[in-house]
Every structure is written in C-alpha cells, then in structure tokens.
Design an enzyme around this catalytic site. Sequence first.
Site, PDB file in Angstrom:
ATOM      1  N   LEU A  10       0.788  -1.205  -0.003  1.00 45.56           N
ATOM      2  CA  LEU A  10      -0.110  -0.021  -0.164  1.00 45.56           C
ATOM      3  C   LEU A  10       0.848   1.227   0.014  1.00 45.56           C
ATOM      4  CD1 LEU A  10      -2.626  -1.117   2.403  1.00 45.56           C
ATOM      5  CD2 LEU A  10      -2.844  -1.168   0.031  1.00 45.56           C
ATOM      6  N   ASP A  34       0.327  -5.804   3.119  1.00 49.05           N
ATOM      7  CA  ASP A  34       0.654  -4.504   3.922  1.00 49.05           C
ATOM      8  C   ASP A  34       0.377  -4.656   5.451  1.00 49.05           C
ATOM      9  OD1 ASP A  34       1.566  -1.693   2.751  1.00 49.05           O
ATOM     10  OD2 ASP A  34       0.646  -1.542   4.711  1.00 49.05           O
ATOM     11  N   ILE A  35       1.209  -4.090   6.201  1.00 46.62           N
ATOM     12  CA  ILE A  35       0.941  -3.983   7.439  1.00 46.62           C
ATOM     13  C   ILE A  35      -0.376  -3.278   7.814  1.00 46.62           C
ATOM     14  CG2 ILE A  35       2.114  -1.772   8.353  1.00 46.62           C
ATOM     15  CD1 ILE A  35       3.044  -3.486  10.920  1.00 46.62           C
ATOM     16  N   ARG A  36      -1.045  -2.483   6.817  1.00 46.54           N
ATOM     17  CA  ARG A  36      -2.421  -1.902   7.140  1.00 46.54           C
ATOM     18  C   ARG A  36      -3.397  -2.653   6.180  1.00 46.54           C
ATOM     19  NH1 ARG A  36      -0.984   3.411   4.080  1.00 46.54           N
ATOM     20  NH2 ARG A  36       0.381   2.272   3.374  1.00 46.54           N
ATOM     21  N   ASP A  53       2.812  -8.296   8.763  1.00 44.81           N
ATOM     22  CA  ASP A  53       3.889  -7.734   9.308  1.00 44.81           C
ATOM     23  C   ASP A  53       5.135  -8.295   9.333  1.00 44.81           C
ATOM     24  OD1 ASP A  53       5.587  -6.652  11.139  1.00 44.81           O
ATOM     25  OD2 ASP A  53       4.494  -6.903  12.904  1.00 44.81           O
ATOM     26  N   TYR A 142      18.643   4.891   7.892  1.00 49.12           N
ATOM     27  CA  TYR A 142      18.238   4.479   6.591  1.00 49.12           C
ATOM     28  C   TYR A 142      19.228   3.882   5.663  1.00 49.12           C
ATOM     29  CZ  TYR A 142      15.666   4.807   2.044  1.00 49.12           C
ATOM     30  OH  TYR A 142      15.352   4.340   0.876  1.00 49.12           O
ATOM     31  N   LYS A 146      19.918   0.085   4.629  1.00 49.81           N
ATOM     32  CA  LYS A 146      20.356  -0.217   3.185  1.00 49.81           C
ATOM     33  C   LYS A 146      21.586  -0.744   2.640  1.00 49.81           C
ATOM     34  CE  LYS A 146      16.144   0.980   1.906  1.00 49.81           C
ATOM     35  NZ  LYS A 146      15.293  -0.020   1.403  1.00 49.81           N
ATOM     36  N   ILE A 172      11.434   8.682  -5.946  1.00 51.58           N
ATOM     37  CA  ILE A 172      10.495   8.373  -7.086  1.00 51.58           C
ATOM     38  C   ILE A 172       9.601   9.665  -6.994  1.00 51.58           C
ATOM     39  CG2 ILE A 172       9.183   6.436  -7.674  1.00 51.58           C
ATOM     40  CD1 ILE A 172      11.899   5.702  -7.750  1.00 51.58           C
TER      41      ILE A 172
HETATM   42  N1  SER Z   1      13.098   8.346  -1.483  1.00 52.86           N
HETATM   43  C1  SER Z   1      14.064   8.001  -0.343  1.00 52.86           C
HETATM   44  C2  SER Z   1      14.097   8.738   0.585  1.00 52.86           C
HETATM   45  O1  SER Z   1      14.078   9.928   0.494  1.00 52.86           O
HETATM   46  C3  SER Z   1      15.172   7.646  -0.958  1.00 52.86           C
HETATM   47  O2  SER Z   1      15.691   6.522  -1.160  1.00 52.86           O
HETATM   48  O3  SER Z   1      14.060   8.329   1.863  1.00 52.86           O
END
Ligand code: SER
Length: 316
Positions: A10, A34-36, A53, A142, A146, A172
């Site tokens: 979602l 999705d979790i939701r 989850d 983050y 990754k 994106i």
């Molecule tokens: N769109 C992502 C972010 O800003 C980049 O991987 O966290």
Amino acid sequence: MNKILVTGSLGQIGSELATALCKRYGANNVIMSDIREKRREDETAECKCVVLDVTNAKQIARIVHEEKITVIYHLAALLSATAENNPQLAWDININGLYNILEVARESNCAVFTPSSIGAFGLSTPHDNTPQDTIQRPNTMYGVTKVAGELLCDYYHKRFNVDTRGLRYPGIISYKTLPGGGTTDYAVEIYYEAIKQKKYTCFLKAGTYLDMMYMPDAINAAIDLMEADPAKLVHRNAFNVSALSFDPEEIAASIRKHIPEFFMDYNVDPIRQGIADSWPNFMDDSAAREEWGWKPEYNLDRVTEEMLKHLKEKLL
Ligand code: SER
C-alpha cells in the site's frame, strides 16, 4: 507460472508495482500484503490483499506456504526521514523484516527483489557520477539498513543460492500514492502544491542535486531486473539506476512552463538537508544498462507534464 508476493504494497512504489504485476502476470498470480488493511478507497490492484507484518517471521512463512509463493517483491521499509525519527523501529523493519523474508526465501526457494537506495551512499562517496562499486559509509539509520541489506542479499545469493536482486532507487515521483517520509519527497509535494496553491515552500536548499525517477520507469526497472537472464548479472545487490538529476530551482522552472505564476521559497529543514547533502548528485548506472538493459524513458519536462495533468484530475 510464478506466484508473486508484494510486501509494503500500500506504499508509494508497492501500490503501483502490484497493479503492474497483476497486468503482466494476472491478478490470480499476485498477492498484495501490507501491515495496514486495504481500504475500499485505496487505488490498488484487484488481487488478493492480506495483512502482513514483516517483522513476524511465522506470518510470512504461513502466507508463502499457503499461497505457494515463488517470487517476493519486498518493499516494506521506512524511508530516510521517518527512519531518522525512529532509528530503532527502522532497524527492526528494514533489517529484521528483510532477514525474515530472506530466511523464508531460502527455505521455500523464492526469488527476492529488494530496493536499496541512493541513501546507501554517504559523505565520503564520490557525489558526481557515483560509481556502481564505491565507498558506502552512510551516516543515517536508513543508509545503514540499506547497505546492510545489500550485503545480506548478496550473502544469501552466494551462500544459499537465493535469487536475490535489487536496485538503488533514487527519489521516486508519482501521483497515485504519497511517499512516506523521505528526503526526496519535495519533488512530489511540489506538484501537489503547484496545483493546489500555485506556491511551494521547499525544505531543501537551491542547488541540492539528487537523482530522481518517474514511477513508470521505477516499475519497469524492478520487473526488467527480475526477468533478466541471471547469466548476464555480474552485480545483484544493488544496481545504481538513474533517470533524472535536478535541484529545486530546475523542477520549479519546469513547472513554470505550465503555471507561469508558480512561486517557490525556502524553509530549509536541517535534518533532511544534511541527509540530501550526503547523497549522490547523480549516479553512474552503466552496470544496469550493460547487464540487463536499463533505459529510462521520462525526462523532467515529460514528468512535469504528466504529474500536473494527473494531479489536476485528482485534486481539482
Ligand atoms: N526516497 C528515499 C528517501 O528519501 C530515497 O531512497 O528516503
């Protein structure tokens, strides 16, 4: 025929990827999760949607066994700004969630797609034409998740022969589902505000260049990579994929070609600016082009035209 499970379906990418997978392989062969819980008004594919989850390994195993899943597109994750606000939760979802998926994939012989990110790079990475194989010392939770995720996926491929593949996605841009707390979100918000208010206050500074991509290119990249001939893949986790690189002034100028009175000012968020400053200006994606034929279709002006058209229909 493969049976596909999408996690985080979602979310911004998951919702459109699930729709594309249903079109390509048939809705009977795709399970969204999705979790939701999916709401009636969610603009998503017409396939089965289950609550999942990803930190619950037993729940994943049950769905994979019951549904005889053979391919998992694992999109459930926290984005950069949200992860910085809650690093412990980000570790749990982004790392333990991925580990659970990889373990089920190992036991049940599933292929796994995992998105990495421009966030897998850091201040010491070359920022221009960032190579496929280079220094990765991110300074955000983050980014840590990754990089660790890329290594873990490569490990499962080498050690257990799990067919893991991944992309380093840039920001994106899309109009269907909003992104959930990323540093690149300004490049989506700006179009919404251009339609609603004809003005936007940007949280990143002018001159902050970042890689970006329009959703159809992002979806094609994932599907093309998963369909690629494995014999041609030198890399696996994860490929640089680049399409656009612009700063806030350039996207604003592109919008002004359609809305000349569009006004933008700045109120810089130091946390997100710091994150953006540690990421590439633009990546070298020649490995993706050579190994599986990556080729984006959308340039900035075409993205602007489409975003404004679709958001006008949605918002006005
Ligand atoms: N769109 C992502 C972010 O800003 C980049 O991987 O966290």
